[in-house]
Motif scaffolding. Structure first.
Motif, short mmCIF file in Angstrom:
data_model
loop_
_atom_site.label_atom_id
_atom_site.label_comp_id
_atom_site.label_asym_id
_atom_site.label_seq_id
_atom_site.Cartn_x
_atom_site.Cartn_y
_atom_site.Cartn_z
N MET A 183 43.32 37.11 54.73
CA MET A 183 43.66 36.22 53.62
C MET A 183 44.99 35.53 53.87
O MET A 183 46.06 36.15 53.74
N ASP A 294 33.54 34.48 43.98
CA ASP A 294 34.40 35.57 43.54
C ASP A 294 35.49 35.72 44.58
O ASP A 294 35.29 36.33 45.63
N ALA A 295 36.64 35.13 44.31
CA ALA A 295 37.70 35.08 45.31
C ALA A 295 38.28 36.47 45.56
O ALA A 295 38.46 37.26 44.64
N SER A 297 40.96 39.11 45.90
CA SER A 297 42.33 39.21 45.36
C SER A 297 42.81 37.83 44.93
O SER A 297 43.87 37.36 45.35
N SER A 298 42.00 37.19 44.08
CA SER A 298 42.21 35.77 43.80
C SER A 298 43.62 35.44 43.32
O SER A 298 44.26 34.52 43.84
N TYR A 299 44.15 36.18 42.36
CA TYR A 299 45.49 35.87 41.85
C TYR A 299 46.54 36.12 42.92
O TYR A 299 47.56 35.41 42.98
N GLN A 301 46.46 35.46 45.93
CA GLN A 301 46.51 34.40 46.93
C GLN A 301 47.51 33.31 46.55
O GLN A 301 47.83 32.45 47.36
N TYR A 337 45.97 29.84 37.82
CA TYR A 337 44.78 29.91 38.67
C TYR A 337 43.82 28.78 38.34
O TYR A 337 43.22 28.18 39.25
N VAL A 341 42.13 25.80 40.70
CA VAL A 341 40.69 25.51 40.79
C VAL A 341 40.43 24.04 40.51
O VAL A 341 39.67 23.37 41.22
#
Length: 347
Positions: A183, A294-295, A297-299, A301, A337, A341
């Motif tokens: 990542m 579904d990212a 560890s989206s936050y 990143q 976030y 997007v």
């Protein structure tokens, strides 16, 4: 039950048929039954009575119902159940749901949309507590794409669609992440999370909480994992200092969180508009396939602004650390976030 903005989707008995994906909408002045599910129920069309007035609100245009039909609706909260007669407007339009329960039915059932207890709840990946046994969860097939790297794909789709999806996934493996090392994170030039802290608010430094030996070990393991992923960094003289809290997971292991209550109180709410779940569901009507992301560890990143990193400091028995990346427990993290997007789709 806590307030929420999520759509309430339920399963109830309608005319002795167990109907899934029924939207409970206390803002609807009518109870609606969609034509495809009506046909599957095998009810004689002659039972539908004429209805002259159009409905307004389906994509903003007027929709003329096929007619009106009265059907028994049964809800229950074990061991009790309740049956009422509901007048459904039968509508021949594409929809993400099989039916809509509005004000008229809710008044008869004496239930509120925010209190789902007398209605069986559809859940993701499982059954509601009082829901009868239904269809099994779709089995998944493993697609090996490398050592220790596996993708899963549903088995209840046609071979042609399955082959096409597998080919597509293999061509785009670079978008998948299996470890934090895969990542790279979002470039700070694209977005950073900033804390708009009210300068008049008193700084808060919490004293370290004491934990049992088992919990202390879990905290140490989590801190080590965060350090290895370069999500946190040690700090020595922070102005803000929060405590960690532990939550027991379903597998009996501990999950570590940071209690940012004090810091969040000092930050005003960012009213950036977030998407409505019911609108997202409705937009899928009429399509054969739904694709969503579904990212990983989206936050995490998204990087924290350098000037705000030390404000996220937390204390453990092995030292103090701050977050270099955005933590999901920070106020307005969701708005940041969503900005990212929106920017991705614009670009």
């Amino acid at each position: 039950m806590q307030p929420h903005d999520d759509p309430l989707v339920v399963t109830v008995m309608v005319a002795n048929h167990m109907i899934h994906r029924i939207l409970v909408d206390n803002g609807s002045s009518a109870d609606v039954l969609y034509w495809p599910i009506f046909k599957q129920m095998g009810i004689d069309r002659d039972r539908i009575k004429p209805f002259g007035s159009p409905l307004i609100g389906f994509a903003g245009e007027q929709v003329q119902p096929i007619g009106l039909i009265s059907l028994h609706v049964t809800t229950w909260m074990a061991p009790k159940q309740k049956t009422v007669m509901v007048d459904f407007l039968v509508v021949d339009r594409p929809g993400a749901y099989n039916a809509i329960i509005g004000h008229p039915a809710l008044n008869k059932l004496k239930a509120k949309a925010s209190d789902p207890s007398p209605i069986v709840i559809d859940t993701v990946g499982g059954k509601g507590k009082n829901e009868p046994k239904g269809e099994p969860v779709e089995p998944l097939e493993d697609v090996v794409v490398g050592k220790g790297r596996i993708l899963k794909i549903g088995t209840q789709i046609s071979p042609r669609v399955q082959d096409g999806l597998i080919t597509f996934l293999l061509r785009n493996l670079e978008v998948f992440v299996w470890t934090h090392d895969d990542m790279p994170g979002i470039s700070p030039e694209d977005i950073l999370h900033q804390l708009n802290v009210d300068p008049s608010v008193k700084l808060v430094k919490r004293k370290r909480r004491k934990f049992a030996p088992e919990q202390t070990m879990a905290i140490a393991e989590e801190v080590e994992k965060l350090l290895k992923a370069h999500f946190i960094e040690e700090v020595y003289y922070p102005d803000w200092l929060a405590n960690v809290v532990l939550v027991k997971k379903s597998n009996e292991k501990w999950r570590m969180h940071v209690d940012f209550t004090d810091l969040n109180k000092a930050c005003p709410k960012d009213n950036f508009p977030l998407p409505r779940n019911d609108a997202l569901v409705d937009s899928t009507a009429g399509y054969d396939l739904l694709s969503f992301m579904d990212a990983f560890s989206s936050y995490n990143q998204i990087y924290m602004h350098p000037e705000d990193r030390e404000k996220t400091a937390f204390i453990t028995d092995r030292g103090m650390y701050y977050y270099k990346v955005m933590h999901f427990g920070l106020k307005n993290a969701g708005a940041t976030y969503q900005r990212l997007v929106n920017k991705m789709f614009r670009d």
